[in-house]
Design a protein around this motif. Structure first.
Motif, PDB file in Angstrom:
ATOM      1  N   LEU A   1      29.030  42.957  36.658  1.00 40.94           N
ATOM      2  CA  LEU A   1      29.995  43.724  35.865  1.00 40.94           C
ATOM      3  C   LEU A   1      30.505  42.901  34.683  1.00 40.94           C
ATOM      4  O   LEU A   1      30.583  43.401  33.559  1.00 40.94           O
ATOM      5  CB  LEU A   1      31.173  44.164  36.733  1.00 40.94           C
ATOM      6  N   HIS A   2      30.832  41.654  34.939  1.00 35.32           N
ATOM      7  CA  HIS A   2      31.372  40.798  33.879  1.00 35.32           C
ATOM      8  C   HIS A   2      30.354  40.594  32.754  1.00 35.32           C
ATOM      9  O   HIS A   2      30.683  40.725  31.570  1.00 35.32           O
ATOM     10  CB  HIS A   2      31.818  39.461  34.484  1.00 35.32           C
TER      11      HIS A   2
ATOM     12  N   MET B   1      35.967  38.417  49.801  1.00 31.21           N
ATOM     13  CA  MET B   1      34.586  38.677  49.397  1.00 31.21           C
ATOM     14  C   MET B   1      34.579  38.841  47.873  1.00 31.21           C
ATOM     15  O   MET B   1      34.285  39.907  47.335  1.00 31.21           O
ATOM     16  CB  MET B   1      34.079  39.950  50.080  1.00 31.21           C
ATOM     17  N   PRO B   2      34.944  37.771  47.133  1.00 34.10           N
ATOM     18  CA  PRO B   2      35.186  37.892  45.693  1.00 34.10           C
ATOM     19  C   PRO B   2      33.959  38.181  44.843  1.00 34.10           C
ATOM     20  O   PRO B   2      34.093  38.653  43.725  1.00 34.10           O
ATOM     21  CB  PRO B   2      35.802  36.541  45.325  1.00 34.10           C
ATOM     22  N   ALA B   3      32.766  37.933  45.350  1.00 31.70           N
ATOM     23  CA  ALA B   3      31.557  38.161  44.553  1.00 31.70           C
ATOM     24  C   ALA B   3      31.195  39.640  44.462  1.00 31.70           C
ATOM     25  O   ALA B   3      30.351  40.017  43.659  1.00 31.70           O
ATOM     26  CB  ALA B   3      30.382  37.386  45.149  1.00 31.70           C
TER      27      ALA B   3
ATOM     28  N   SER C   1      41.145  46.084  49.758  1.00 32.18           N
ATOM     29  CA  SER C   1      41.926  45.915  48.550  1.00 32.18           C
ATOM     30  C   SER C   1      42.888  44.738  48.721  1.00 32.18           C
ATOM     31  O   SER C   1      43.327  44.435  49.818  1.00 32.18           O
ATOM     32  CB  SER C   1      42.704  47.194  48.273  1.00 32.18           C
ATOM     33  N   ALA C   2      43.193  44.084  47.639  1.00 26.89           N
ATOM     34  CA  ALA C   2      44.162  43.001  47.660  1.00 26.89           C
ATOM     35  C   ALA C   2      45.254  43.317  46.642  1.00 26.89           C
ATOM     36  O   ALA C   2      45.378  42.670  45.624  1.00 26.89           O
ATOM     37  CB  ALA C   2      43.471  41.685  47.326  1.00 26.89           C
ATOM     38  N   PRO C   3      46.056  44.356  46.927  1.00 28.01           N
ATOM     39  CA  PRO C   3      47.012  44.824  45.920  1.00 28.01           C
ATOM     40  C   PRO C   3      48.045  43.790  45.525  1.00 28.01           C
ATOM     41  O   PRO C   3      48.528  43.805  44.408  1.00 28.01           O
ATOM     42  CB  PRO C   3      47.663  46.037  46.576  1.00 28.01           C
ATOM     43  N   GLU C   4      48.388  42.867  46.426  1.00 26.89           N
ATOM     44  CA  GLU C   4      49.391  41.873  46.076  1.00 26.89           C
ATOM     45  C   GLU C   4      48.845  40.864  45.070  1.00 26.89           C
ATOM     46  O   GLU C   4      49.593  40.251  44.340  1.00 26.89           O
ATOM     47  CB  GLU C   4      49.931  41.162  47.324  1.00 26.89           C
ATOM     48  N   LEU C   5      47.519  40.682  45.019  1.00 29.48           N
ATOM     49  CA  LEU C   5      46.904  39.738  44.091  1.00 29.48           C
ATOM     50  C   LEU C   5      46.362  40.435  42.851  1.00 29.48           C
ATOM     51  O   LEU C   5      46.688  40.074  41.731  1.00 29.48           O
ATOM     52  CB  LEU C   5      45.774  38.971  44.788  1.00 29.48           C
TER      53      LEU C   5
ATOM     54  N   ALA D   1      41.556  39.028  35.677  1.00 25.96           N
ATOM     55  CA  ALA D   1      42.578  38.818  36.713  1.00 25.96           C
ATOM     56  C   ALA D   1      41.931  38.418  38.037  1.00 25.96           C
ATOM     57  O   ALA D   1      42.458  37.564  38.755  1.00 25.96           O
ATOM     58  CB  ALA D   1      43.422  40.077  36.888  1.00 25.96           C
ATOM     59  N   THR D   2      40.765  39.000  38.357  1.00 27.92           N
ATOM     60  CA  THR D   2      40.087  38.621  39.613  1.00 27.92           C
ATOM     61  C   THR D   2      39.585  37.186  39.543  1.00 27.92           C
ATOM     62  O   THR D   2      39.622  36.471  40.539  1.00 27.92           O
ATOM     63  CB  THR D   2      38.913  39.565  39.958  1.00 27.92           C
ATOM     64  N   TYR D   3      39.123  36.755  38.365  1.00 26.30           N
ATOM     65  CA  TYR D   3      38.650  35.378  38.210  1.00 26.30           C
ATOM     66  C   TYR D   3      39.800  34.378  38.253  1.00 26.30           C
ATOM     67  O   TYR D   3      39.592  33.220  38.597  1.00 26.30           O
ATOM     68  CB  TYR D   3      37.830  35.219  36.929  1.00 26.30           C
ATOM     69  N   ARG D   4      41.020  34.796  37.916  1.00 23.99           N
ATOM     70  CA  ARG D   4      42.176  33.908  38.059  1.00 23.99           C
ATOM     71  C   ARG D   4      42.515  33.705  39.536  1.00 23.99           C
ATOM     72  O   ARG D   4      43.014  32.655  39.927  1.00 23.99           O
ATOM     73  CB  ARG D   4      43.378  34.461  37.287  1.00 23.99           C
ATOM     74  N   VAL D   5      42.210  34.691  40.375  1.00 24.48           N
ATOM     75  CA  VAL D   5      42.440  34.560  41.816  1.00 24.48           C
ATOM     76  C   VAL D   5      41.344  33.716  42.451  1.00 24.48           C
ATOM     77  O   VAL D   5      41.616  32.809  43.237  1.00 24.48           O
ATOM     78  CB  VAL D   5      42.511  35.956  42.488  1.00 24.48           C
TER      79      VAL D   5
END
Length: 155
Positions: free
Chosen positions: A71-72, A46-48, A12-16, A123-127
């Motif tokens: 998912l998108h 591992m953003p994909a 998890s990347a809770p800060e992002l 939000a994940t795509y902004r990261v």
């Protein structure tokens, strides 16, 4: 991707991007829905891949690793093939998509609300953008782990 047999270990990347907890409906049969909580986790390393943990009231949780792009796309059109498929419900119905997961052990269909999942995915795509999600991956290490081979030194 297949249910928790992947060597990928999503953290998890809770800060992002905090994990998303969604109330989804598991379709037990054509007329019976069972509410269940699904936890979506994003790992910028591992953003994909999105880890989705289905937390049943009774029984063990089930973790699936699902492509973020699948998912998108599944929010607006048919997406995926094989073990994981997603597509929006018919127009005029609730703003939801169907998520179908199939394996030797599990065949299940979930109704997933679109608005909160769409916002979270954005939000994940902004990261990490879609174009950058494969950059920096250790493909050799991934393949070694996938094939369960010990690390070897290359000359």
């Amino acid at each position: 991707m297949h249910r928790d047999q992947s060597p990928l270990r999503a953290r998890s990347a809770p800060e992002l991007v905090p994990s998303l907890y969604l109330d989804v409906d598991q379709m037990v049969d054509e007329f019976t829905r069972q509410p269940i909580t699904a936890k979506f986790r994003f790992d910028p390393d591992m953003p994909a891949v999105i880890a989705v943990e289905f937390m049943a009231e009774r029984g063990p949780a089930l973790v699936w690793r699902i492509g973020r792009e699948l998912l998108h796309r599944g929010l607006t059109a048919m997406s995926g093939n094989g073990d994981v498929r997603m597509w929006p419900m018919a127009p005029g119905e609730r703003a939801s998509s169907w998520l179908l997961l199939e394996s030797a052990e599990v065949d299940t269909l979930f109704e997933v609300p679109i608005p909160p999942l769409a916002d979270w995915l954005d939000a994940t795509y902004r990261v990490t953008s879609a174009e950058a999600e494969m950059a920096g991956l250790d493909w050799d290490g991934f393949l070694r782990e996938l094939l369960d081979e010990p690390g070897t030194d290359s000359e």
